[in-house]
Design a protein around this motif. Structure first.
Motif, PDB file in Angstrom:
ATOM      1  N   LEU A 171     -81.376   2.731-102.351  1.00 45.02           N
ATOM      2  CA  LEU A 171     -82.612   1.975-102.193  1.00 45.02           C
ATOM      3  C   LEU A 171     -83.567   2.612-101.185  1.00 45.02           C
ATOM      4  CD1 LEU A 171     -81.195  -1.663-102.252  1.00 45.02           C
ATOM      5  CD2 LEU A 171     -82.367  -0.452-104.093  1.00 45.02           C
ATOM      6  N   THR A 172     -83.030   3.314-100.201  1.00 45.34           N
ATOM      7  CA  THR A 172     -83.910   3.863 -99.160  1.00 45.34           C
ATOM      8  C   THR A 172     -84.318   5.308 -99.403  1.00 45.34           C
ATOM      9  OG1 THR A 172     -82.003   4.495 -97.783  1.00 45.34           O
ATOM     10  CG2 THR A 172     -83.007   2.324 -97.390  1.00 45.34           C
ATOM     11  N   THR A 173     -83.573   6.022-100.246  1.00 45.80           N
ATOM     12  CA  THR A 173     -83.918   7.419-100.528  1.00 45.80           C
ATOM     13  C   THR A 173     -84.326   7.646-101.974  1.00 45.80           C
ATOM     14  OG1 THR A 173     -81.691   8.150-101.173  1.00 45.80           O
ATOM     15  CG2 THR A 173     -82.207   8.120 -98.808  1.00 45.80           C
ATOM     16  N   GLY A 174     -83.967   6.711-102.851  1.00 46.00           N
ATOM     17  CA  GLY A 174     -84.241   6.906-104.271  1.00 46.00           C
ATOM     18  C   GLY A 174     -83.244   7.829-104.942  1.00 46.00           C
ATOM     19  N   GLU A 175     -82.263   8.309-104.186  1.00 46.47           N
ATOM     20  CA  GLU A 175     -81.254   9.221-104.719  1.00 46.47           C
ATOM     21  C   GLU A 175     -79.891   8.536-104.741  1.00 46.47           C
ATOM     22  OE1 GLU A 175     -81.935  12.191-105.879  1.00 46.47           O
ATOM     23  OE2 GLU A 175     -84.067  12.127-105.283  1.00 46.47           O
ATOM     24  N   ALA A 176     -79.106   8.842-105.756  1.00 46.45           N
ATOM     25  CA  ALA A 176     -77.754   8.303-105.817  1.00 46.45           C
ATOM     26  C   ALA A 176     -76.890   8.973-104.756  1.00 46.45           C
ATOM     27  CB  ALA A 176     -77.158   8.540-107.200  1.00 46.45           C
ATOM     28  N   PRO A 177     -75.995   8.234-104.128  1.00 44.66           N
ATOM     29  CA  PRO A 177     -75.106   8.832-103.127  1.00 44.66           C
ATOM     30  C   PRO A 177     -74.188   9.865-103.775  1.00 44.66           C
ATOM     31  CG  PRO A 177     -74.370   6.625-103.685  1.00 44.66           C
ATOM     32  CD  PRO A 177     -75.711   6.799-104.338  1.00 44.66           C
ATOM     33  N   ASP A 178     -73.797  10.881-102.997  1.00 45.59           N
ATOM     34  CA  ASP A 178     -72.906  11.903-103.524  1.00 45.59           C
ATOM     35  C   ASP A 178     -71.455  11.581-103.193  1.00 45.59           C
ATOM     36  OD1 ASP A 178     -72.642  12.516-100.838  1.00 45.59           O
ATOM     37  OD2 ASP A 178     -73.862  14.339-100.947  1.00 45.59           O
ATOM     38  N   ALA A 179     -70.555  12.466-103.604  1.00 44.27           N
ATOM     39  CA  ALA A 179     -69.124  12.224-103.415  1.00 44.27           C
ATOM     40  C   ALA A 179     -68.764  12.136-101.935  1.00 44.27           C
ATOM     41  CB  ALA A 179     -68.313  13.319-104.098  1.00 44.27           C
ATOM     42  N   ALA A 180     -69.409  12.949-101.114  1.00 46.29           N
ATOM     43  CA  ALA A 180     -69.112  12.911 -99.675  1.00 46.29           C
ATOM     44  C   ALA A 180     -69.513  11.571 -99.077  1.00 46.29           C
ATOM     45  CB  ALA A 180     -69.842  14.052 -98.968  1.00 46.29           C
ATOM     46  N   ALA A 181     -70.642  11.028 -99.517  1.00 46.17           N
ATOM     47  CA  ALA A 181     -71.086   9.720 -99.019  1.00 46.17           C
ATOM     48  C   ALA A 181     -70.114   8.629 -99.437  1.00 46.17           C
ATOM     49  CB  ALA A 181     -72.486   9.414 -99.530  1.00 46.17           C
ATOM     50  N   ALA A 182     -69.611   8.715-100.661  1.00 48.90           N
ATOM     51  CA  ALA A 182     -68.645   7.729-101.130  1.00 48.90           C
ATOM     52  C   ALA A 182     -67.362   7.803-100.306  1.00 48.90           C
ATOM     53  CB  ALA A 182     -68.343   7.943-102.603  1.00 48.90           C
ATOM     54  N   ASP A 183     -66.914   9.008-100.015  1.00 48.59           N
ATOM     55  CA  ASP A 183     -65.693   9.175 -99.219  1.00 48.59           C
ATOM     56  C   ASP A 183     -65.887   8.616 -97.814  1.00 48.59           C
ATOM     57  OD1 ASP A 183     -62.960  10.458 -98.970  1.00 48.59           O
ATOM     58  OD2 ASP A 183     -64.018  11.495 -97.354  1.00 48.59           O
ATOM     59  N   ARG A 184     -67.051   8.886 -97.217  1.00 49.79           N
ATOM     60  CA  ARG A 184     -67.326   8.356 -95.877  1.00 49.79           C
ATOM     61  C   ARG A 184     -67.347   6.837 -95.871  1.00 49.79           C
ATOM     62  NH1 ARG A 184     -71.157  12.557 -95.753  1.00 49.79           N
ATOM     63  NH2 ARG A 184     -72.824  11.071 -96.276  1.00 49.79           N
ATOM     64  N   ALA A 185     -67.960   6.250 -96.896  1.00 54.01           N
ATOM     65  CA  ALA A 185     -68.048   4.787 -96.970  1.00 54.01           C
ATOM     66  C   ALA A 185     -66.659   4.164 -97.042  1.00 54.01           C
ATOM     67  CB  ALA A 185     -68.879   4.375 -98.178  1.00 54.01           C
ATOM     68  N   ALA A 186     -65.787   4.746 -97.846  1.00 58.58           N
ATOM     69  CA  ALA A 186     -64.436   4.211 -97.968  1.00 58.58           C
ATOM     70  C   ALA A 186     -63.670   4.354 -96.659  1.00 58.58           C
ATOM     71  CB  ALA A 186     -63.694   4.925 -99.097  1.00 58.58           C
ATOM     72  N   ARG A 187     -63.778   5.517 -96.030  1.00 59.79           N
ATOM     73  CA  ARG A 187     -63.046   5.750 -94.780  1.00 59.79           C
ATOM     74  C   ARG A 187     -63.571   4.857 -93.650  1.00 59.79           C
ATOM     75  NH1 ARG A 187     -59.597   9.926 -94.754  1.00 59.79           N
ATOM     76  NH2 ARG A 187     -59.629  11.301 -96.588  1.00 59.79           N
ATOM     77  N   ALA A 188     -64.873   4.672 -93.611  1.00 60.95           N
ATOM     78  CA  ALA A 188     -65.443   3.817 -92.569  1.00 60.95           C
ATOM     79  C   ALA A 188     -65.000   2.372 -92.742  1.00 60.95           C
ATOM     80  CB  ALA A 188     -66.968   3.920 -92.586  1.00 60.95           C
ATOM     81  N   ALA A 189     -65.017   1.889 -93.984  1.00 59.75           N
ATOM     82  CA  ALA A 189     -64.594   0.504 -94.240  1.00 59.75           C
ATOM     83  C   ALA A 189     -63.117   0.326 -93.906  1.00 59.75           C
ATOM     84  CB  ALA A 189     -64.863   0.139 -95.693  1.00 59.75           C
ATOM     85  N   PHE A 190     -62.305   1.317 -94.263  1.00 60.65           N
ATOM     86  CA  PHE A 190     -60.874   1.227 -93.964  1.00 60.65           C
ATOM     87  C   PHE A 190     -60.622   1.243 -92.459  1.00 60.65           C
ATOM     88  CE2 PHE A 190     -56.901   3.479 -92.962  1.00 60.65           C
ATOM     89  CZ  PHE A 190     -55.992   2.535 -93.437  1.00 60.65           C
ATOM     90  N   ALA A 191     -61.292   2.156 -91.756  1.00 62.65           N
ATOM     91  CA  ALA A 191     -61.099   2.248 -90.305  1.00 62.65           C
ATOM     92  C   ALA A 191     -61.489   0.949 -89.612  1.00 62.65           C
ATOM     93  CB  ALA A 191     -61.900   3.424 -89.748  1.00 62.65           C
ATOM     94  N   ALA A 192     -62.603   0.376 -90.031  1.00 66.59           N
ATOM     95  CA  ALA A 192     -63.051  -0.879 -89.434  1.00 66.59           C
ATOM     96  C   ALA A 192     -62.060  -2.007 -89.735  1.00 66.59           C
ATOM     97  CB  ALA A 192     -64.440  -1.235 -89.941  1.00 66.59           C
TER      98      ALA A 192
END
Length: 212
Positions: A171-192
């Motif tokens: 929504l903020t960039t107009g670009e779909a997230p890449d694989a690295a962004a998906a991996d970071r999101a999962a790891r951040a949610a798990f760590a939290a």
């Protein structure tokens, strides 16, 4: 009380009509956006009588609500890898692939934009995500049972935490997230979650003595 248009699930030939109409509606949303949806045009594209479309869905918002319900029903089931991090990574990758898909990504942009100014579309979008979060929440609950996450972890909150940064990127960039962004999101949610950020209440607390 009569059912709201677009909420009754048909069978047989009626199911085929529904599938054709929803496919046409999704095409228009992805190609042209919410404001270009027109029931008569959808009927023409789906090769269905206008009367049928107006009688069944009643309005553009009724049609979008049914489209979102169908998308929730057709979405892929959760992946269970045997670990919370693996499951959350699979969830993040599914969201990433959906948003990166030329048709699906454009469709979600259109629906999200419409939900910002149309109450019925907003309700339908919330129902869509309620279904998807409920589908993936057991992965977190199983992680709690295995001892990977603390007792009292809010499973739905963890699942939403995985997809939230991916949608924010879109929504903020107009670009779909890449694989690295998906991996970071999962790891951040798990760590939290592992750190207890999503624990609600105090499951270990015992009631104290009553005051004298």
């Amino acid at each position: 009380m009569p059912a709201e248009p677009g909420t009754v699930r048909p069978g047989g030939r009626t199911a085929r009509v529904r599938a054709a109409v929803l496919r046409a509606a999704g095409d228009v949303l992805a190609e042209q956006g919410f404001d270009r949806l027109d029931l008569a045009d959808i009927a023409r594209r789906a090769e269905v009588g206008k009367t049928t479309v107006y009688r069944r869905w009643g309005s553009v918002t009724g049609l979008v609500a049914d489209l979102l319900a169908d998308m929730a029903e057709q979405s892929l089931p959760r992946t269970e890898t045997g670990s919370v991090l693996g499951d959350l990574t699979a969830n993040a990758d599914l969201v990433r692939r959906t948003l990166a898909d030329p048709r699906q990504g454009a469709l979600f942009r259109a629906v999200i934009a419409a939900a910002a100014c149309d109450a019925r579309t907003a309700r339908a979008l919330r129902r869509f995500y309620e279904v998807r979060v409920a589908e993936w929440a057991p992965c977190v609950e199983q992680g709690v049972a295995r001892g990977e996450l603390p007792a009292g972890t809010d499973a739905a909150a963890v699942v939403r935490a995985v997809s939230a940064p991916l949608y924010y990127t879109l929504l903020t960039t107009g670009e779909a997230p890449d694989a690295a962004a998906a991996d970071r999101a999962a790891r951040a949610a798990f760590a939290a979650a592992a750190a207890g950020v999503y624990v609600t209440g105090d499951p270990a607390a015992e009631p104290g003595p009553s005051p004298a």
